[in-house]
Design a protein around this motif. Structure first.
Motif, PDB file in Angstrom:
ATOM      1  N   ALA A 160    -129.087   5.200 -42.060  1.00 20.58           N
ATOM      2  CA  ALA A 160    -129.853   6.421 -41.786  1.00 20.58           C
ATOM      3  C   ALA A 160    -128.931   7.541 -41.311  1.00 20.58           C
ATOM      4  CB  ALA A 160    -130.932   6.147 -40.742  1.00 20.58           C
ATOM      5  N   ASP A 161    -127.952   7.192 -40.492  1.00 21.33           N
ATOM      6  CA  ASP A 161    -127.004   8.198 -40.007  1.00 21.33           C
ATOM      7  C   ASP A 161    -126.143   8.716 -41.151  1.00 21.33           C
ATOM      8  OD1 ASP A 161    -124.021   8.510 -38.301  1.00 21.33           O
ATOM      9  OD2 ASP A 161    -125.812   9.590 -37.656  1.00 21.33           O
ATOM     10  N   THR A 162    -125.723   7.801 -42.052  1.00 25.73           N
ATOM     11  CA  THR A 162    -124.950   8.220 -43.217  1.00 25.73           C
ATOM     12  C   THR A 162    -125.762   9.163 -44.098  1.00 25.73           C
ATOM     13  OG1 THR A 162    -123.679   6.168 -43.219  1.00 25.73           O
ATOM     14  CG2 THR A 162    -123.752   7.411 -45.285  1.00 25.73           C
ATOM     15  N   GLN A 170    -125.880  12.573 -42.540  1.00 25.11           N
ATOM     16  CA  GLN A 170    -124.620  13.300 -42.699  1.00 25.11           C
ATOM     17  C   GLN A 170    -124.453  13.807 -44.121  1.00 25.11           C
ATOM     18  OE1 GLN A 170    -121.369  10.910 -41.318  1.00 25.11           O
ATOM     19  NE2 GLN A 170    -122.173  10.719 -39.247  1.00 25.11           N
ATOM     20  N   GLU A 171    -124.839  12.967 -45.118  1.00 28.97           N
ATOM     21  CA  GLU A 171    -124.715  13.379 -46.517  1.00 28.97           C
ATOM     22  C   GLU A 171    -125.557  14.622 -46.790  1.00 28.97           C
ATOM     23  OE1 GLU A 171    -121.963  10.669 -48.080  1.00 28.97           O
ATOM     24  OE2 GLU A 171    -123.048  12.175 -49.201  1.00 28.97           O
ATOM     25  N   VAL A 172    -126.785  14.611 -46.301  1.00 31.04           N
ATOM     26  CA  VAL A 172    -127.670  15.750 -46.527  1.00 31.04           C
ATOM     27  C   VAL A 172    -127.138  16.989 -45.808  1.00 31.04           C
ATOM     28  CG1 VAL A 172    -129.977  16.664 -46.101  1.00 31.04           C
ATOM     29  CG2 VAL A 172    -129.692  14.334 -46.952  1.00 31.04           C
ATOM     30  N   PRO A 198    -127.976  -7.447 -36.466  1.00 29.97           N
ATOM     31  CA  PRO A 198    -127.093  -6.853 -37.484  1.00 29.97           C
ATOM     32  C   PRO A 198    -127.864  -6.063 -38.539  1.00 29.97           C
ATOM     33  CG  PRO A 198    -127.258  -9.237 -37.773  1.00 29.97           C
ATOM     34  CD  PRO A 198    -127.899  -8.914 -36.462  1.00 29.97           C
ATOM     35  N   LEU A 199    -129.075  -6.516 -38.856  1.00 25.58           N
ATOM     36  CA  LEU A 199    -129.884  -5.785 -39.831  1.00 25.58           C
ATOM     37  C   LEU A 199    -130.308  -4.428 -39.272  1.00 25.58           C
ATOM     38  CD1 LEU A 199    -132.135  -8.734 -41.068  1.00 25.58           C
ATOM     39  CD2 LEU A 199    -130.132  -7.765 -42.205  1.00 25.58           C
ATOM     40  N   ALA A 200    -130.711  -4.421 -38.014  1.00 24.67           N
ATOM     41  CA  ALA A 200    -131.125  -3.162 -37.392  1.00 24.67           C
ATOM     42  C   ALA A 200    -129.958  -2.191 -37.308  1.00 24.67           C
ATOM     43  CB  ALA A 200    -131.698  -3.439 -36.004  1.00 24.67           C
ATOM     44  N   ARG A 201    -128.784  -2.701 -36.929  1.00 26.26           N
ATOM     45  CA  ARG A 201    -127.600  -1.832 -36.867  1.00 26.26           C
ATOM     46  C   ARG A 201    -127.275  -1.240 -38.236  1.00 26.26           C
ATOM     47  NH1 ARG A 201    -124.086  -5.844 -32.932  1.00 26.26           N
ATOM     48  NH2 ARG A 201    -124.475  -4.734 -30.955  1.00 26.26           N
ATOM     49  N   ARG A 202    -127.425  -2.055 -39.282  1.00 29.93           N
ATOM     50  CA  ARG A 202    -127.122  -1.563 -40.630  1.00 29.93           C
ATOM     51  C   ARG A 202    -128.122  -0.476 -41.038  1.00 29.93           C
ATOM     52  NH1 ARG A 202    -127.597  -6.124 -44.683  1.00 29.93           N
ATOM     53  NH2 ARG A 202    -126.167  -7.019 -43.162  1.00 29.93           N
TER      54      ARG A 202
END
Length: 294
Positions: free
Chosen positions: A75-77, A80-82, A66-70
């Motif tokens: 990182a994906d978020t 996308q923000e950038v 779960p930590l790795a998925r988070r």
């Protein structure tokens, strides 16, 4: 621990198969296995129980998943923000302008910018050129529309001339036309006229007072200390006349008589300024382009 190792670990955990996981992340299976082993060595624990045809998570693997998925999701978020900022979907522009420019020049340009980039917030600060230059220097503004010449020339600012605008005299239609009723008014004709005057620090105040003194007289103020809207309102009420930019007079609607100044008249130069040592943000550069191409 490397970001790529976490990607490989999650792929194996979800597929329960090293070869399928390698295909999923587009890497050779031996390379994926080596990275997983390196991750396990760094963490000091096995992440998978490996048996022929059966890959399961160990307790350490269950804790990490779960930590790795988070981390991967964050990182994906961030990516996308950038990208949204880069593509002008979100962000802000901090623009300073003198009140008369806000009234005359900005509405149409800001409307066009907002229509094209509705996700960009526009933060507008009104002030005199002196105040706007100070705010630019301390990084509180991205761009500013100022009147040239600057009150205090600064090598730290880059300025680009935007337009040269005529000034005109506005008066109430219910009062006598200034300048003895002629179609134009000379600065000298303002001697004896009661002027509605802007507050101290207003570029138009300094320009008007200097022009009157150059003609050998001190202007007579009926009211002073107002901002642009207040000055126009006082003129409509018949308290006196005012010298304002032509663009403002054209936008101010009914209730005002507009009389041009006789040649050579009075003019002012509006410039777009930004710091020389820091490039404006992408959204600010786009607004700058639209202002220069208006």
């Amino acid at each position: 621990m490397q970001f790529q190792q976490l990607q490989y670990f999650v792929a194996v955990a979800e597929t329960r198969h090293f070869t399928r996981a390698a295909d999923l992340v587009h890497v050779a299976q031996p390379s994926l296995s080596q990275q997983i082993k390196a991750l396990e060595r760094e963490l000091g624990a096995d992440l998978f129980r490996r048996a022929r045809g059966n890959i399961t998570l160990t307790d350490a693997g269950e804790a990490l998943l779960p930590l790795a998925r988070r981390i991967l999701a964050d990182a994906d978020t961030a990516r996308q923000e950038v990208q949204e900022l880069a593509q002008l979907r979100r962000g802000r522009v901090r623009l300073g302008a003198t009140p008369s420019v806000c009234t005359g020049l900005l509405p149409d340009v800001l409307r066009a910018f907002h229509d094209r980039y509705p996700g960009i917030r526009l933060l507008i600060e009104e002030g005199g050129s002196h105040d706007l230059v100070r705010e630019l220097a301390r990084g509180a503004l991205d761009l500013a529309l100022v009147v040239l010449p600057l009150p205090t020339p600064s090598p730290a600012l880059t300025t680009v001339e935007l337009l040269r605008e005529d000034l005109v005299v506005v008066s109430s239609p219910d009062e006598a036309r200034p300048g003895r009723g002629s179609r134009t008014v000379r600065i000298a004709d303002l001697e004896g006229e009661r002027l509605v005057m802007f507050r101290h620090g207003y570029d138009l105040r300094e320009l008007t007072v200097a022009a009157c003194r150059a003609e050998g007289f001190e202007p007579d103020f009926a009211v002073e200390g107002g901002e642009m809207d207040a000055v126009l309102g006082f003129v409509r009420a018949g308290l006196g006349v005012a010298v304002v930019p032509r663009m403002v007079a054209a936008r101010s609607g009914r209730g005002l008589r507009v009389t041009p100044l006789a040649r050579p008249g009075l003019h002012r130069t509006i410039a777009l300024a930004h710091r020389s040592d820091v490039a404006p943000p992408r959204a600010a550069r786009e607004l700058q382009r639209m202002l220069l191409e208006r």
